[in-house]
Scaffold this active site. Structure first.
Site, PDB file in Angstrom:
ATOM      1  N   GLU A  97      -3.914   1.914   7.238  1.00  0.00           N
ATOM      2  CA  GLU A  97      -3.781   1.915   5.777  1.00  0.00           C
ATOM      3  C   GLU A  97      -4.280   3.259   5.242  1.00  0.00           C
ATOM      4  O   GLU A  97      -3.757   3.788   4.275  1.00  0.00           O
ATOM      5  CB  GLU A  97      -4.619   0.767   5.180  1.00  0.00           C
TER       6      GLU A  97
ATOM      7  N   ARG B 266       0.804  -1.235   0.000  1.00  0.00           N
ATOM      8  CA  ARG B 266       0.000   0.000   0.000  1.00  0.00           C
ATOM      9  C   ARG B 266       0.839   1.288   0.000  1.00  0.00           C
ATOM     10  O   ARG B 266       0.515   2.266   0.679  1.00  0.00           O
ATOM     11  CB  ARG B 266      -0.977   0.021   1.192  1.00  0.00           C
TER      12      ARG B 266
ATOM     13  N   SER C 178     -10.520  -0.718   4.074  1.00  0.00           N
ATOM     14  CA  SER C 178      -9.801  -1.233   5.248  1.00  0.00           C
ATOM     15  C   SER C 178      -9.053  -0.110   5.950  1.00  0.00           C
ATOM     16  O   SER C 178      -8.353   0.675   5.313  1.00  0.00           O
ATOM     17  CB  SER C 178      -8.793  -2.303   4.812  1.00  0.00           C
TER      18      SER C 178
HETATM   19  C1  LIG Z   1     -15.376   0.513  -0.073  1.00  0.00           C
HETATM   20  C2  LIG Z   1     -13.887   0.576  -0.329  1.00  0.00           C
HETATM   21  C3  LIG Z   1     -13.207  -0.547  -0.725  1.00  0.00           C
HETATM   22  C4  LIG Z   1     -11.819  -0.512  -0.954  1.00  0.00           C
HETATM   23  N1  LIG Z   1     -11.179  -1.655  -1.361  1.00  0.00           N
HETATM   24  C5  LIG Z   1      -9.852  -1.625  -1.592  1.00  0.00           C
HETATM   25  C6  LIG Z   1      -9.167  -2.791  -2.042  1.00  0.00           C
HETATM   26  O1  LIG Z   1      -9.763  -3.846  -2.273  1.00  0.00           O
HETATM   27  N2  LIG Z   1      -7.828  -2.712  -2.255  1.00  0.00           N
HETATM   28  C7  LIG Z   1      -7.124  -1.539  -2.050  1.00  0.00           C
HETATM   29  O2  LIG Z   1      -5.912  -1.513  -2.284  1.00  0.00           O
HETATM   30  N3  LIG Z   1      -7.761  -0.411  -1.638  1.00  0.00           N
HETATM   31  C8  LIG Z   1      -9.083  -0.424  -1.398  1.00  0.00           C
HETATM   32  N4  LIG Z   1      -9.729   0.721  -0.982  1.00  0.00           N
HETATM   33  C9  LIG Z   1      -8.945   1.956  -0.722  1.00  0.00           C
HETATM   34  C10 LIG Z   1      -8.836   2.917  -1.921  1.00  0.00           C
HETATM   35  O3  LIG Z   1      -9.965   2.808  -2.770  1.00  0.00           O
HETATM   36  C11 LIG Z   1      -7.552   2.708  -2.733  1.00  0.00           C
HETATM   37  O4  LIG Z   1      -6.413   2.944  -1.927  1.00  0.00           O
HETATM   38  C12 LIG Z   1      -7.494   3.630  -3.962  1.00  0.00           C
HETATM   39  O5  LIG Z   1      -6.460   3.199  -4.785  1.00  0.00           O
HETATM   40  C13 LIG Z   1      -7.263   5.108  -3.629  1.00  0.00           C
HETATM   41  O6  LIG Z   1      -7.448   5.861  -4.819  1.00  0.00           O
HETATM   42  P1  LIG Z   1      -7.969   7.363  -4.764  1.00  0.00           P
HETATM   43  O7  LIG Z   1      -7.969   7.914  -6.139  1.00  0.00           O
HETATM   44  O8  LIG Z   1      -9.256   7.432  -4.030  1.00  0.00           O
HETATM   45  O9  LIG Z   1      -6.822   8.046  -3.905  1.00  0.00           O
HETATM   46  P2  LIG Z   1      -6.969   9.094  -2.703  1.00  0.00           P
HETATM   47  O10 LIG Z   1      -7.635   8.422  -1.544  1.00  0.00           O
HETATM   48  O11 LIG Z   1      -7.546  10.358  -3.186  1.00  0.00           O
HETATM   49  O12 LIG Z   1      -5.440   9.314  -2.341  1.00  0.00           O
HETATM   50  C14 LIG Z   1      -4.645   8.264  -1.828  1.00  0.00           C
HETATM   51  C15 LIG Z   1      -3.165   8.692  -1.860  1.00  0.00           C
HETATM   52  O13 LIG Z   1      -2.763   8.830  -3.215  1.00  0.00           O
HETATM   53  C16 LIG Z   1      -2.280  10.152  -3.478  1.00  0.00           C
HETATM   54  N5  LIG Z   1      -2.657  10.497  -4.842  1.00  0.00           N
HETATM   55  C17 LIG Z   1      -3.911  10.557  -5.391  1.00  0.00           C
HETATM   56  N6  LIG Z   1      -3.840  10.843  -6.698  1.00  0.00           N
HETATM   57  C18 LIG Z   1      -2.523  10.982  -7.005  1.00  0.00           C
HETATM   58  C19 LIG Z   1      -1.802  11.303  -8.182  1.00  0.00           C
HETATM   59  N7  LIG Z   1      -2.403  11.552  -9.351  1.00  0.00           N
HETATM   60  N8  LIG Z   1      -0.452  11.371  -8.100  1.00  0.00           N
HETATM   61  C20 LIG Z   1       0.218  11.131  -6.937  1.00  0.00           C
HETATM   62  N9  LIG Z   1      -0.424  10.824  -5.787  1.00  0.00           N
HETATM   63  C21 LIG Z   1      -1.775  10.745  -5.824  1.00  0.00           C
HETATM   64  C22 LIG Z   1      -2.929  11.011  -2.387  1.00  0.00           C
HETATM   65  O14 LIG Z   1      -2.183  12.188  -2.111  1.00  0.00           O
HETATM   66  C23 LIG Z   1      -2.936  10.040  -1.202  1.00  0.00           C
HETATM   67  O15 LIG Z   1      -1.670  10.022  -0.589  1.00  0.00           O
HETATM   68  C24 LIG Z   1     -11.113   0.702  -0.755  1.00  0.00           C
HETATM   69  C25 LIG Z   1     -11.810   1.855  -0.381  1.00  0.00           C
HETATM   70  C26 LIG Z   1     -13.191   1.805  -0.162  1.00  0.00           C
HETATM   71  C27 LIG Z   1     -13.924   3.055   0.215  1.00  0.00           C
END
Ligand SMILES: Cc1cc2nc3c(=O)[nH]c(=O)nc-3n(C[C@H](O)[C@H](O)[C@H](O)COP(=O)(O)OP(=O)(O)OC[C@H]3O[C@@H](n4cnc5c(N)ncnc54)[C@H](O)[C@@H]3O)c2cc1C
Length: 309
Positions: free
Chosen positions: A297, A176, A225
């Site tokens: 996480e 992660r 998570s």
């Molecule tokens: C219901 C649910 C289920 C989930 N299931 C999973 C799962 O099965 N597996 C899993 O790994 N995760 C899971 N997640 C967590 C999450 O969806 C992932 O970590 C996802 O990849 C985050 O993407 P995001 O665009 O929302 O990032 P954000 O939450 O907006 O940001 C996360 C991090 O990435 C950085 N970031 C965002 N965009 C960029 C960019 N363009 N360049 C550089 N840094 C950036 C942010 O600054 C931050 O540090 C789940 C979440 C929910 C709500």
């Protein structure tokens, strides 16, 4: 109120962040921008640099918890950045803009008969956020796959506005997390996939969807998570939390899911402080009982968060 910069892009002020996260929690961003092009993005970064504002990059906010006091600095929301840019480059290579949602990426791949990204399909994030988080998933009995497994390279903008092509081998991936050799914002990713029938891809996506619905609690807003699994420990974090009786425990408007003990749900009016209190209580109970220190996480963003800029 908004500030006009040299490109057409605006910066907004005092923008409530709750609606930009899946937790639906958090205070306001002092400055907020939604760049759609590299020019706008570099303009915003220049503003932050000149005014010494910390920068926080936001994808779909599905792994973030913003503090109730918000964020003093510039939040750059990447959802509109190239949000419809997906292209096949050569036969098996797909290039995607960072703001594209993972579900959208999968629809595109399914139509093109390209397999490999199905495990990402129902993770509610953007491509950029998923790379930064090294997002991963695996159904019980199948391999746990991470986004690094299908990544070829990225294009990144550093905080001075310069662009760099970075190959996967130069990125340090861990559970992660991804550490880039140059600090910056992911603009685009290239994935390398495998040719497969559309039916195969559809089945995989459906099976993943079915499994996720079975185990995850999607009934209320959450950030997935809360804690990472402990490396080489025989129990998952969810099992540890279950064992210490955390299911159903509430603080204010936040509750530990009764279905999945590693999910905290916003039952309506949760504050970030309620969620943090539940996290602390969970960590203490697990430590007291098992001597295991659970590590979050999700990323908690407050004014003391060390941004990359
Ligand atoms: C219901 C649910 C289920 C989930 N299931 C999973 C799962 O099965 N597996 C899993 O790994 N995760 C899971 N997640 C967590 C999450 O969806 C992932 O970590 C996802 O990849 C985050 O993407 P995001 O665009 O929302 O990032 P954000 O939450 O907006 O940001 C996360 C991090 O990435 C950085 N970031 C965002 N965009 C960029 C960019 N363009 N360049 C550089 N840094 C950036 C942010 O600054 C931050 O540090 C789940 C979440 C929910 C709500």
């Amino acid at each position: 109120m908004s500030l006009q910069l040299s490109s057409k892009a605006h910066l907004s002020r005092n923008v409530p962040l709750a609606s930009y996260t899946t937790f639906k929690v958090g205070g306001v961003a002092q400055y907020f921008s939604e760049p759609t092009t590299c020019l706008e993005l570099s303009d915003h970064l220049m503003f932050a640099h000149n005014t010494k504002q910390p920068v926080l990059v936001l994808g779909r906010g599905s792994n973030l918890l913003f503090a109730d006091s918000g964020f003093r600095g510039l939040v750059i929301h990447m959802r509109k950045f190239g949000s419809d840019q997906l292209t096949i480059r050569e036969k098996l290579f797909v290039s995607v803009s960072a703001g594209v949602g993972l579900f959208r990426l999968n629809l595109f791949c399914q139509n093109a008969g390209l397999s490999g990204a199905e495990f990402l399909c129902h993770i509610p994030g953007t491509v950029g956020g998923a790379i930064q988080m090294n997002a991963g998933f695996g159904r019980k009995g199948t391999l746990h796959r991470e986004i690094k497994d299908i990544l070829h390279s990225i294009r990144l903008m550093d905080f001075k506005g310069l662009q760099h092509e970075i190959s996967k081998s130069d990125i340090k991936f861990s559970y992660r997390n991804a550490q880039f050799p140059i600090k910056g914002i992911v603009l685009e990713a290239i994935f390398v996939l495998t040719a497969r029938s559309t039916q195969y891809i559809k089945n995989e996506i459906y099976e993943n969807f079915r499994y996720r619905n079975l185990v995850q609690d999607l009934s209320h807003p959450s950030a997935g998570s809360i804690f990472k699994n402990v490396c080489n420990y025989p129990k998952t974090s969810g099992q540890l939390l279950d064992a210490v009786g955390m299911r159903g425990v509430c603080v204010g408007g936040a509750m530990i899911s009764r279905k999945h003990a590693n999910f905290i749900l916003n039952m309506g009016e949760a504050k970030a402080s309620d969620i943090l209190a539940l996290m602390k209580m969970s960590q203490k109970r697990v430590f007291d009982e098992f001597g295991v220190q659970l590590k979050p996480e999700i990323r908690y963003i407050s004014d003391s968060y060390e941004t990359q800029s």
